[in-house]
Design an enzyme around this catalytic site. Structure first.
Site, PDB file in Angstrom:
ATOM      1  CB  CYS A 165       1.976  -4.766   9.713  1.00 20.83           C
ATOM      2  SG  CYS A 165       1.986  -3.189   8.830  1.00 20.83           S
ATOM      3  CB  THR A 166       5.432  -5.192   5.082  1.00 21.12           C
ATOM      4  OG1 THR A 166       4.445  -4.321   4.555  1.00 21.12           O
ATOM      5  CG2 THR A 166       5.148  -6.614   4.666  1.00 21.12           C
ATOM      6  CG  HIS A 167       4.450   0.161   7.582  1.00 22.54           C
ATOM      7  ND1 HIS A 167       3.689  -0.331   6.565  1.00 22.54           N
ATOM      8  CD2 HIS A 167       4.639   1.482   7.315  1.00 22.54           C
ATOM      9  CE1 HIS A 167       3.403   0.650   5.721  1.00 22.54           C
ATOM     10  NE2 HIS A 167       3.978   1.762   6.152  1.00 22.54           N
ATOM     11  CE1 TYR A 169      -3.879   0.190  -1.047  1.00 17.37           C
ATOM     12  CE2 TYR A 169      -3.140  -2.088  -1.131  1.00 17.37           C
ATOM     13  CZ  TYR A 169      -3.309  -0.858  -1.742  1.00 17.37           C
ATOM     14  OH  TYR A 169      -2.908  -0.698  -3.048  1.00 17.37           O
ATOM     15  CD  GLU A 177       3.856   5.190   5.696  1.00 16.33           C
ATOM     16  OE1 GLU A 177       3.494   6.248   5.181  1.00 16.33           O
ATOM     17  OE2 GLU A 177       4.003   4.120   5.069  1.00 16.33           O
ATOM     18  CB  CYS A 226       0.758  -5.311   1.708  1.00 18.60           C
ATOM     19  SG  CYS A 226      -0.571  -4.499   2.597  1.00 18.60           S
ATOM     20  CB  SER A 246      -0.877   0.005   1.250  1.00 17.50           C
ATOM     21  OG  SER A 246      -0.055  -0.128   2.390  1.00 17.50           O
TER      22      SER A 246
END
Ligand code: DGL
Length: 272
Positions: A188-190, A43, A154, A74, A12
């Site tokens: 979660c890929t973050h 997303y 982020e 994601c 995303s």
């Protein structure tokens, strides 16, 4: 045999760069096309219908290049839309992040109690409970939706000792630790960026990154199918990065995610 075609990777936003980083660590010579749908991030708070529509458009864009496989980098997109991606692209190998991370958690837990942190949408699908049960039917899975973590990451608030991230992490992780989990999946890929901060707070947890697990699984499959790139040098590999919005804004943060391994700059594209 060498297959020099690109590996297509999407998310995303730019969280999926943690998967690119893991791919580069295990397969430095592969050519990679990355697409981050920054016009529609996040997303994780959207409906299944909307996420599926975006995901199919992401794959259509990646298929405008000669790709040998696509990685849904994601957890949200993987949990919600992987089957649809496979149905629409029957000729394309599709890799996700949920299954490899689940397998690793299922086989490495000692006490059978696994915590998973993820976005609201991923938690709602029940994808992790189903995938972990496939590999270890005795495991008990505790899910925790963590909507504040993606915006904090982020915004660069992920370092160990940062008081803001520590308060938020404790809020989400304390209930899982109280359930006596020994293994925590970063669903979660973050979240791999939070790995150090989490280990700093909870040093005894077995922390599993869905990004590392996905890259390891992909390496195994490419070797098995004989579709690796014969090149093994990062310097000879090609990386192309695209986003659907704000290419300049993303560049700096991307460097935080990937450091010197980024090896390219972002370009903006309109994707339908
Ligand atoms: N990186 C996405 C994931 O792995 C989360 C970001 C979003 O909500 O779009 O779930």
């Amino acid at each position: 045999m060498s297959d020099n075609r690109y590996i297509g990777v999407f998310d995303s936003g730019i969280g999926g760069l943690t998967v690119v980083k893991s791919i580069v660590e295990c397969m430095p010579g592969e050519n990679i096309i990355y697409f981050g749908d920054t016009a529609h991030v996040p997303y994780g708070t959207r409906s299944k219908r909307q996420i599926t529509e975006y995901v199919l458009a992401d794959v259509r864009f990646l298929r405008t290049f000669d790709i040998k496989a696509v990685v849904i980098a994601c957890n949200t997109a993987d949990s919600v839309a992987k089957e649809k991606v496979r149905e629409v692209n029957p000729d394309l190998p599709v890799f996700g992040v949920v299954d490899p991370a689940s397998r690793l958690a299922a086989v490495s837990t000692k006490n059978g109690r696994i915590g998973v942190i993820a976005t609201n949408a991923t938690v709602k699908t029940g994808a992790y409970e189903r995938a972990i049960a496939k590999y270890n039917e005795d495991a008990t899975v505790f899910m925790e939706a963590c909507p504040l973590l993606v915006p904090l990451v982020e915004n660069g608030r992920f370092r160990p000792g940062d008081p803001v991230i520590e308060i938020v992490l404790k809020e989400y992780l304390e209930p899982l630790v109280e359930k006596n989990i020994d293994t925590l999946v970063l669903g979660c890929t973050h979240y791999p960026l939070l790995q150090e901060a989490i280990t700093h707070l909870y040093p005894s947890l077995n922390v599993i990154s869905s990004s590392d697990a996905a890259a390891a699984k992909m390496l195994g499959t490419l070797i098995q199918n004989g579709t690796c790139n014969e090149n093994t040098e990062a310097a000879q590999s090609e990386r192309k990065y695209f986003v659907s919005d704000d290419a300049e804004g993303v560049d700096n943060l991307a460097r935080v995610f990937m450091g010197d391994e980024l090896g390219g700059t972002f370009r903006q594209v309109d994707v339908e």
